[in-house]
Scaffold this motif. Structure first.
Motif, short mmCIF file in Angstrom:
data_model
loop_
_atom_site.label_atom_id
_atom_site.label_comp_id
_atom_site.label_asym_id
_atom_site.label_seq_id
_atom_site.Cartn_x
_atom_site.Cartn_y
_atom_site.Cartn_z
N GLY A 1 -4.62 8.17 -7.26
CA GLY A 1 -3.38 8.16 -6.78
C GLY A 1 -3.12 6.43 -6.50
N SER A 2 -1.93 5.84 -6.45
CA SER A 2 -1.98 4.54 -5.95
C SER A 2 -0.67 4.43 -5.14
CB SER A 2 -1.92 3.56 -7.07
OG SER A 2 -0.79 4.01 -8.07
N VAL A 3 -0.45 3.19 -4.60
CA VAL A 3 0.74 3.10 -3.79
C VAL A 3 1.95 2.88 -4.91
CG1 VAL A 3 2.14 1.38 -2.27
CG2 VAL A 3 -0.51 1.88 -2.02
N ALA A 4 3.15 3.31 -4.61
CA ALA A 4 4.09 3.49 -5.52
C ALA A 4 4.79 2.20 -5.70
CB ALA A 4 5.17 4.48 -5.44
N THR A 5 4.21 1.10 -5.93
CA THR A 5 4.98 -0.06 -6.06
C THR A 5 4.67 -0.47 -7.65
OG1 THR A 5 2.70 -1.57 -5.82
CG2 THR A 5 4.11 -1.15 -3.93
N GLU A 6 5.45 -1.57 -8.06
CA GLU A 6 5.42 -2.08 -9.62
C GLU A 6 4.10 -2.33 -10.03
OE1 GLU A 6 7.94 -4.95 -10.01
OE2 GLU A 6 9.83 -3.88 -9.65
N ASP A 7 3.15 -2.86 -9.27
CA ASP A 7 1.70 -3.32 -9.84
C ASP A 7 0.72 -2.42 -9.01
OD1 ASP A 7 2.09 -4.40 -7.17
OD2 ASP A 7 1.42 -6.32 -8.13
N GLY A 8 1.02 -1.47 -7.86
CA GLY A 8 0.19 -0.91 -7.10
C GLY A 8 -0.43 -1.49 -5.81
N MET A 9 0.17 -2.85 -5.72
CA MET A 9 -0.47 -3.58 -4.38
C MET A 9 0.74 -3.76 -3.22
SD MET A 9 -3.27 -4.89 -5.32
CE MET A 9 -3.38 -6.19 -4.17
#
Length: 425
Positions: free
Chosen positions: A327-335
């Motif tokens: 899983g990753s942060v739900a941003t366009e680039d994960g940052m």
């Protein structure tokens, strides 16, 4: 005459019974001396795998994503889920494995690629197959310490991709992992899996799940937790699909690009249950989401913003079940970034948590919590600034990423969570 008729009838009966056995003994002549011949024969007898038109099995051959999909459908007794529409642009409805590929996609066992392709002819790697089999068996994922301990005995453990380490370790623990006798203490995770290796591991998986015909694994299944035997389950597979987005609340402490370093743990709690496509609760509310900071950069004096990347690798349910996730942060680039509207950080009080650098509440109106168009990856809520003095300070130093206890972070599943949903046996 009656006696002669009985003898003839008995002879025909014996022939009818013996013929399949004789055919079975001669089946796949190129596998009779292979180390995995028992698994190959067992799965063949159950119709889970097939050979080639020339009667061979080719145990050292590679197994494609299409072949693996078809085998998993049969091994897990999945109901075919082919609607007649084409999901992947390289798997038309007329493709021989179309029904199986659509089924494993819907179940979440195997996914496609960002370009809309499935690549059915691509070979599946050993690490990929082990991770998928571990998820299919709903094996509780071991802790980081246990993963390191399990993998320490293998000379090539360092080459296992980070995302696959829990699944590979779990497969080894559960006796699913199978290897050629002369392979020594090597996993060879990046190598394509052979047909013999996959057959042996699928047979071990079926034995662990108490599915008919599966022979017991050679290795004894160790405990998944101290003093606790691993759960054996039966039944169908269900999953939370990839790209699912959900929120987690930071349990305690502060996450900050100014204070944290790479490797720091991040713990959140699931706010709403994660549901499967057939509306079953897979991950209940209150489950813990475990992650690590994988990249962090504090804000610069010239206005450069702070950035942070968090990889979420595990979910622990309230009853102690552990699942490896990607899983990753739900941003366009994960940052997460301190100066843009890309981070989905939600405050329990309704304001954003980005821009709190050097003790100043630096912020700008970013949009309402609901309604209005804020754009993909935008921050919801309103960050309230501390006045002209704070804005002046921001001009000298970039904004930091700052998330406080009680704040909510939106997370995206990069790979599906696949579990067994039936009652433990």
């Amino acid at each position: 005459m009656k006696t002669q008729a009985k003898i003839i009838t008995l002879a025909l009966t014996i022939q009818m019974v013996a013929s399949p056995l004789m055919a079975m003994a001669a089946f796949f002549p190129d596998s009779q001396n292979n180390w995995a011949k028992n698994a190959i024969q067992s799965l063949s007898d159950q119709g889970i795998l097939t050979g080639y038109p020339d009667g061979s099995f080719r145990p050292q051959g590679l197994i494609t994503r299409a072949e693996f999909s078809a085998m998993m459908v049969k091994a897990l007794s999945l109901n075919l889920n082919a609607t007649g529409s084409q999901t992947f642009n390289d798997v038309p409805t007329g493709h021989w494995a179309y029904p199986s590929i659509e089924t494993v996609r819907a179940t979440g066992l195997v996914s496609g690629y960002p370009n809309g392709q499935f690549m059915p002819a691509k070979s599946i790697s050993r690490a990929e197959s082990m991770a998928i089999l571990s998820n299919a068996a709903r094996i509780p994922m071991p802790s980081d310490a246990t993963i390191n301990q399990v993998l320490a005995g293998y000379r090539d453990a360092a080459s296992i991709p980070t995302w696959a380490r829990p699944g590979v370790a779990a497969a080894i623990q559960a006796g699913i992992f199978a290897n050629e006798p002369n392979a020594g203490n090597a996993i060879e995770p990046l190598q394509p899996a052979t047909r013999a290796e996959v057959a042996a591991m699928v047979e071990n998986l079926r034995a662990r799940m108490n599915l008919a015909g599966g022979q017991a694994p050679a290795a004894t299944t160790p405990p998944t937790q101290a003093g606790t035997a691993p759960t054996t389950l039966q039944g169908r597979v269900s999953s939370v699909p990839a790209e699912t987005k959900f929120t987690g609340t930071l349990s305690s402490g502060v996450i900050s690009s100014e204070l944290n370093k790479v490797g720091d743990m991040v713990n959140l709690k699931v706010d709403q249950p994660l549901m499967s496509s057939d509306n079953m609760v897979i991950i209940p509310t209150g489950s813990q989401i475990m992650g690590k900071v994988t990249e962090v950069q504090s804000a610069g004096r010239t206005g450069k913003p702070g950035t942070m990347d968090i990889a979420f690798t595990e979910i622990v349910t309230p009853d102690g079940q552990r699942y490896a996730i990607q899983g990753s942060v739900a941003t366009e680039d994960g940052m997460l970034r301190g100066d843009t509207t890309k981070g989905r950080i939600l405050k329990s009080a309704g304001v954003t948590a980005i821009g709190a650098g050097l003790g100043a509440a630096l912020g700008t109106a970013m949009g309402p919590l609901s309604g209005g168009k804020v754009g993909k990856g935008a921050i919801y809520g309103t960050a309230v600034g501390a006045g002209a003095g704070a804005l002046a300070a921001a001009a000298k130093k970039g904004k930091e990423v700052s998330i406080s206890s009680g704040d909510k972070l939106e997370i995206k599943l990069d790979q599906p969570i696949t579990v067994q949903v039936n009652t433990p046996q």
